[in-house]
Design an enzyme around this catalytic site. Sequence first.
Site, PDB file in Angstrom:
ATOM      1  N   ASN A   1      -1.356  -6.927   0.041  1.00  0.00           N
ATOM      2  CA  ASN A   1      -2.717  -7.091  -0.469  1.00  0.00           C
ATOM      3  C   ASN A   1      -2.782  -8.180  -1.546  1.00  0.00           C
ATOM      4  OD1 ASN A   1      -3.667  -5.007   1.162  1.00  0.00           O
ATOM      5  ND2 ASN A   1      -3.121  -3.455  -0.365  1.00  0.00           N
TER       6      ASN A   1
ATOM      7  N   SER B   1       0.856  -1.181   0.000  1.00  0.00           N
ATOM      8  CA  SER B   1       0.000   0.000   0.000  1.00  0.00           C
ATOM      9  C   SER B   1       0.891   1.229   0.000  1.00  0.00           C
ATOM     10  CB  SER B   1      -0.878  -0.011   1.245  1.00  0.00           C
ATOM     11  OG  SER B   1      -1.245   1.310   1.597  1.00  0.00           O
TER      12      SER B   1
ATOM     13  N   GLU C   1      -7.871 -10.727  -6.134  1.00  0.00           N
ATOM     14  CA  GLU C   1      -9.015  -9.806  -6.259  1.00  0.00           C
ATOM     15  C   GLU C   1      -9.301  -9.486  -7.728  1.00  0.00           C
ATOM     16  OE1 GLU C   1      -8.921  -6.714  -2.755  1.00  0.00           O
ATOM     17  OE2 GLU C   1      -6.893  -7.234  -3.341  1.00  0.00           O
TER      18      GLU C   1
ATOM     19  N   LYS D   1       1.117  -3.498   4.737  1.00  0.00           N
ATOM     20  CA  LYS D   1       0.155  -4.254   3.933  1.00  0.00           C
ATOM     21  C   LYS D   1       0.787  -5.204   2.921  1.00  0.00           C
ATOM     22  CE  LYS D   1      -3.919  -2.870   3.419  1.00  0.00           C
ATOM     23  NZ  LYS D   1      -5.168  -3.517   3.737  1.00  0.00           N
TER      24      LYS D   1
END
Length: 465
Positions: A290, A282, A295, A288
Amino acid sequence: MSDSKGKMLWGGRFSGGSADVTKRISSSVHFDGRMYEQDIEGSKAHARMLGKMGVLKEDEVDAVVRGLDGILNDIGSGKFVFSEELEDVHMNIESELTRRIGDAGKRLHTARSRNDQVALDMRLYLRKEISAVRTLITGLMSIIVGLSEKNMDAVMPGYTHLQVAQPVRFSHHVLVYAWQLARDLERLSAAERACGSMPLGSGALAGVNYGNDREFLMKELGFDRVAENSMDAVSDRDFALDFLYFASVLGSHLSRFCEELVLWSSSEFGYIRLADGVTTGSSIMPQKRNPDVAELIRGKSGRLYGNLFSLLTIMKGLPLAYNRDMQEDKEPLFDSVDTVKICLEGMAEMLSGMEVNARRMKESVYRNYSTATDVADYLVGKGVPFRESHEIVGRIVAHCEEKGLDFFNLDAKTLRGFSGAFGDDAVGYFNPESSVERKVSAGGTSGSSVKGQAARLREIIKLYS
Ligand code: ARG
């Protein structure tokens, strides 16, 4: 296609030129250019057939074939410049051929129309991509089966309603995704069969005024049958719809898998760790990692569904036979081909570098009363009717919740306080590891069942490889 006076190849009956917007709305070469190999392959076969029919002389056939091979090389090496003015891939190639070899190039379009040409190119193109997609699917299935075999005995909570339900092997859980892919392979083969009918010789719609040897073309181009009805052949896009449907269902499968990867890699679950290579940081929160790849694959199912709906909608009200609307078939199809491929590659990358945290799974499955059903079944074994045993175990759970205990904190004496049917052997029934082994029904989560599944999946992979 423009001739020396700057007119399109179809321009004989026109005196004014096309409006600028007409050119922009009808030009498709910026996307259908990707079918150049198939267009050239089809034209070479058509030229050979025209040679057999005496429409082209032998030296003309040679000139056409050599000319087309030259164009093929130039496009492949990036030397060829497609012109939007010439509308589509078909007219770009034909016009360049005529520029290179002269009159023989002009004869190539005898007994053929762009309508049967584009129907041919798309089937050839899709067939090639289907085989690439199949390889990616079987590759992904092998990775999943490997993951299952490597973590055969890790036990995790199985969920319904995302609430802990019963213990399952992680190896059993992930194989679900391999079985889904096995069904995707069947749907992919259905799309491939739909691509198998050879449309050339249909002309614009009615057939052609020549005795085209369609059997010859069928064999030459590797099709398994000749399209039976010329009007059907040029107006049929079922093969593309079949692929788009396949891609949508595959997309839903990958999306569900990704949803679990996102959940499992969260600190709350911690069941897996995705490799650095498939996570991103991030720009504001330094800690982070991610799961962006997961996704994105989950998100891309949306465009796969959208592409299916685009083409269904494009086709739904069309009168027979060809209509220009059908040029809108290509972008959704190409997009789904690209999307499916990148998603399958992304899945393979994520799963091959993924670490499985069996310890976290165990912690979770030991809490949360995951073996409640087994305990009820234990009492059934001691002669208690299931409805009563369900009630008794429910009370035990309530007791544990009140005291902040887990099942495995209970001793035989406490248990007997709930039912005299509990013996000293009862405590073993609270154990998730033995719970999974008690699932003796075929297709359940016992070790022998999961190993059997893995072996059958390996057979399926072999069958499609
Ligand atoms: N570019 C056209 C398509 O993709 C090829 C067929 C054009 N035929 C026609 N009659 N304008 O559909």
